[in-house]
Scaffold this motif. Sequence first.
Motif, PDB file in Angstrom:
ATOM      1  N   ILE B  47       0.838  -1.317  -0.050  1.00  0.00           N
ATOM      2  CA  ILE B  47       0.055   0.073   0.127  1.00  0.00           C
ATOM      3  C   ILE B  47       0.860   1.124  -0.040  1.00  0.00           C
ATOM      4  N   THR B  48       0.734   2.166  -0.998  1.00  0.00           N
ATOM      5  CA  THR B  48       1.402   3.273  -1.187  1.00  0.00           C
ATOM      6  C   THR B  48       0.574   4.381  -1.885  1.00  0.00           C
ATOM      7  N   ILE B  49       1.042   5.664  -1.564  1.00  0.00           N
ATOM      8  CA  ILE B  49       0.547   6.793  -2.275  1.00  0.00           C
ATOM      9  C   ILE B  49       1.505   7.455  -3.360  1.00  0.00           C
ATOM     10  N   MET B  50       2.568   6.568  -3.559  1.00  0.00           N
ATOM     11  CA  MET B  50       3.356   6.935  -4.439  1.00  0.00           C
ATOM     12  C   MET B  50       3.120   6.693  -5.697  1.00  0.00           C
ATOM     13  N   SER B  51       3.190   7.476  -7.045  1.00  0.00           N
ATOM     14  CA  SER B  51       2.620   7.213  -8.066  1.00  0.00           C
ATOM     15  C   SER B  51       3.615   7.511  -9.241  1.00  0.00           C
ATOM     16  N   ASN B  52       4.836   7.739  -9.030  1.00  0.00           N
ATOM     17  CA  ASN B  52       5.904   7.728 -10.110  1.00  0.00           C
ATOM     18  C   ASN B  52       6.352   6.277 -10.646  1.00  0.00           C
ATOM     19  N   ILE B  53       6.868   6.376 -11.679  1.00  0.00           N
ATOM     20  CA  ILE B  53       7.232   5.276 -12.420  1.00  0.00           C
ATOM     21  C   ILE B  53       8.120   4.288 -11.505  1.00  0.00           C
ATOM     22  N   ASN B  54       8.854   4.891 -10.884  1.00  0.00           N
ATOM     23  CA  ASN B  54       9.891   3.814 -10.183  1.00  0.00           C
ATOM     24  C   ASN B  54       9.232   2.925  -9.175  1.00  0.00           C
ATOM     25  N   ILE B  55       7.809   3.151  -8.830  1.00  0.00           N
ATOM     26  CA  ILE B  55       7.109   2.207  -8.128  1.00  0.00           C
ATOM     27  C   ILE B  55       6.951   1.048  -8.804  1.00  0.00           C
ATOM     28  N   LEU B  56       7.122   0.824 -10.043  1.00  0.00           N
ATOM     29  CA  LEU B  56       7.009  -0.271 -11.082  1.00  0.00           C
ATOM     30  C   LEU B  56       8.106  -1.323 -10.638  1.00  0.00           C
ATOM     31  N   GLY B  72      -7.026   7.160  -3.013  1.00  0.00           N
ATOM     32  CA  GLY B  72      -7.472   7.535  -4.425  1.00  0.00           C
ATOM     33  C   GLY B  72      -6.684   8.168  -5.529  1.00  0.00           C
ATOM     34  N   VAL B  73      -5.443   7.885  -5.110  1.00  0.00           N
ATOM     35  CA  VAL B  73      -4.262   7.997  -5.806  1.00  0.00           C
ATOM     36  C   VAL B  73      -4.316   7.506  -7.282  1.00  0.00           C
ATOM     37  N   THR B  74      -4.084   8.287  -8.419  1.00  0.00           N
ATOM     38  CA  THR B  74      -4.278   7.919  -9.828  1.00  0.00           C
ATOM     39  C   THR B  74      -2.904   7.855 -10.380  1.00  0.00           C
ATOM     40  N   LEU B  75      -2.632   7.069 -11.546  1.00  0.00           N
ATOM     41  CA  LEU B  75      -1.462   6.994 -12.239  1.00  0.00           C
ATOM     42  C   LEU B  75      -1.739   7.359 -13.620  1.00  0.00           C
ATOM     43  N   GLU B  76      -0.423   7.965 -14.322  1.00  0.00           N
ATOM     44  CA  GLU B  76      -0.717   8.731 -15.764  1.00  0.00           C
ATOM     45  C   GLU B  76      -0.677   7.504 -16.586  1.00  0.00           C
ATOM     46  N   GLU B  77      -1.269   7.645 -17.679  1.00  0.00           N
ATOM     47  CA  GLU B  77      -1.386   6.454 -18.659  1.00  0.00           C
ATOM     48  C   GLU B  77      -0.214   5.747 -19.110  1.00  0.00           C
ATOM     49  N   ASP B  78       0.660   6.580 -19.253  1.00  0.00           N
ATOM     50  CA  ASP B  78       2.356   5.809 -19.814  1.00  0.00           C
ATOM     51  C   ASP B  78       2.586   4.788 -18.318  1.00  0.00           C
ATOM     52  N   ILE B  79       2.320   5.012 -17.465  1.00  0.00           N
ATOM     53  CA  ILE B  79       2.748   4.314 -16.096  1.00  0.00           C
ATOM     54  C   ILE B  79       1.957   2.877 -15.990  1.00  0.00           C
ATOM     55  N   VAL B  80       0.638   3.293 -16.304  1.00  0.00           N
ATOM     56  CA  VAL B  80      -0.163   1.987 -16.390  1.00  0.00           C
ATOM     57  C   VAL B  80       0.173   1.266 -17.587  1.00  0.00           C
ATOM     58  N   ASN B  81       0.500   1.773 -18.844  1.00  0.00           N
ATOM     59  CA  ASN B  81       0.881   0.975 -19.865  1.00  0.00           C
ATOM     60  C   ASN B  81       2.240   0.197 -19.735  1.00  0.00           C
ATOM     61  N   THR B  82       3.095   0.815 -18.890  1.00  0.00           N
ATOM     62  CA  THR B  82       4.216   0.179 -18.455  1.00  0.00           C
ATOM     63  C   THR B  82       3.918  -1.056 -17.402  1.00  0.00           C
ATOM     64  N   ALA B  83       3.358  -0.760 -16.621  1.00  0.00           N
ATOM     65  CA  ALA B  83       2.764  -1.936 -15.659  1.00  0.00           C
ATOM     66  C   ALA B  83       2.022  -3.029 -16.374  1.00  0.00           C
ATOM     67  N   LYS B  84       1.471  -2.804 -17.246  1.00  0.00           N
ATOM     68  CA  LYS B  84       0.914  -3.905 -18.051  1.00  0.00           C
ATOM     69  C   LYS B  84       1.803  -4.853 -18.636  1.00  0.00           C
ATOM     70  N   GLU B  85       3.026  -4.022 -19.579  1.00  0.00           N
ATOM     71  CA  GLU B  85       4.079  -4.578 -19.943  1.00  0.00           C
ATOM     72  C   GLU B  85       5.005  -5.382 -19.168  1.00  0.00           C
ATOM     73  N   LYS B  86       4.985  -4.737 -17.837  1.00  0.00           N
ATOM     74  CA  LYS B  86       6.030  -5.479 -16.820  1.00  0.00           C
ATOM     75  C   LYS B  86       5.045  -6.606 -16.239  1.00  0.00           C
ATOM     76  N   GLY B  87       4.044  -6.749 -16.155  1.00  0.00           N
ATOM     77  CA  GLY B  87       3.031  -7.507 -15.543  1.00  0.00           C
ATOM     78  C   GLY B  87       2.918  -7.318 -14.022  1.00  0.00           C
ATOM     79  N   ILE B  88       2.540  -6.077 -13.809  1.00  0.00           N
ATOM     80  CA  ILE B  88       2.427  -5.630 -12.282  1.00  0.00           C
ATOM     81  C   ILE B  88       0.972  -5.579 -12.091  1.00  0.00           C
ATOM     82  N   ASN B  89       0.661  -6.289 -10.987  1.00  0.00           N
ATOM     83  CA  ASN B  89      -1.116  -6.069 -10.551  1.00  0.00           C
ATOM     84  C   ASN B  89      -1.037  -4.465  -9.812  1.00  0.00           C
TER      85      ASN B  89
END
Lengths: 141, 108
Positions: B47-56, B72-89
């Motif tokens: 559980i975190t409130i950090m939302s930058n790319i390094n969390i992946l 309610g922290v949200t992620l930018e779209e490119d981070i979501v896409n990277t998470a999908k590529e890296k397989g991170i829930n």
Amino acid sequence: MSEILNFHFDVDGDDFTSAGKASVNVKKNLRQLGLPPEIIRRVSIAMYEGEINMVIHAGGGTADVNVTEEYVEILLSDKGPGIKDVDLAMQEGFSTATDNIRSLGFGAGMGLPNMKRYSDYMDIKSKVGEGTDIIMRVNII
Amino acid sequence: MTVEYLSTIDGMTPIVLCEPEREINGVYIGDLLSWVMGNATSGDAWITIMSNINILAVASLSDVSCIILAEGVTLEEDIVNTAKEKGINIISSELSTFETAVLLSHFL
């Protein structure tokens, strides 16, 4: 004992967003070699912390990973400003990172302690104004 | 409890479910990334409130079962896409960090 594999990475000093690429890559490679998950975890976290340190403090550097039958060895080398007091830098909570770096979640002063925690052997050679070389080994057997 | 099951609970929204069947074995809470890598264990929900790319990278290397973005922290779209590529829930929680942790405690 013969070296069975090695990987070389150039760590880009400007790019915070791609920091971790080398570690994630190593993780993937070690997994393909069939090493135990806990060994892979320790190697990749120790290496990531080293990578991040090179990005934050040294403007990048190089990372080499050697996999032998006995251990995984990580060699980090940079031409950054060097570490003035290694003993102090090894203390948990000590950090010279800027507020900007801290806002990203880094700079907690846990990087070097984590590298020590996750490796079985660690040696730091640093000279102010010249750079830093670090060896870490994680035993496989 | 699986990550997928958690994502169906009220207040939780799935952002990326690459490995929905992954079991949640524990919980780690923290925003200092080195602290997380030093203390989270494999299979934890983080559980975190950090939302930058390094969390992946941190999630991948620590082998946590999922990232839960609290408050309610949200992620930018490119981070979501990277998470999908890296397989991170990744699950988003509209609850506070504390409330999210309390909720998880009922299932562990």
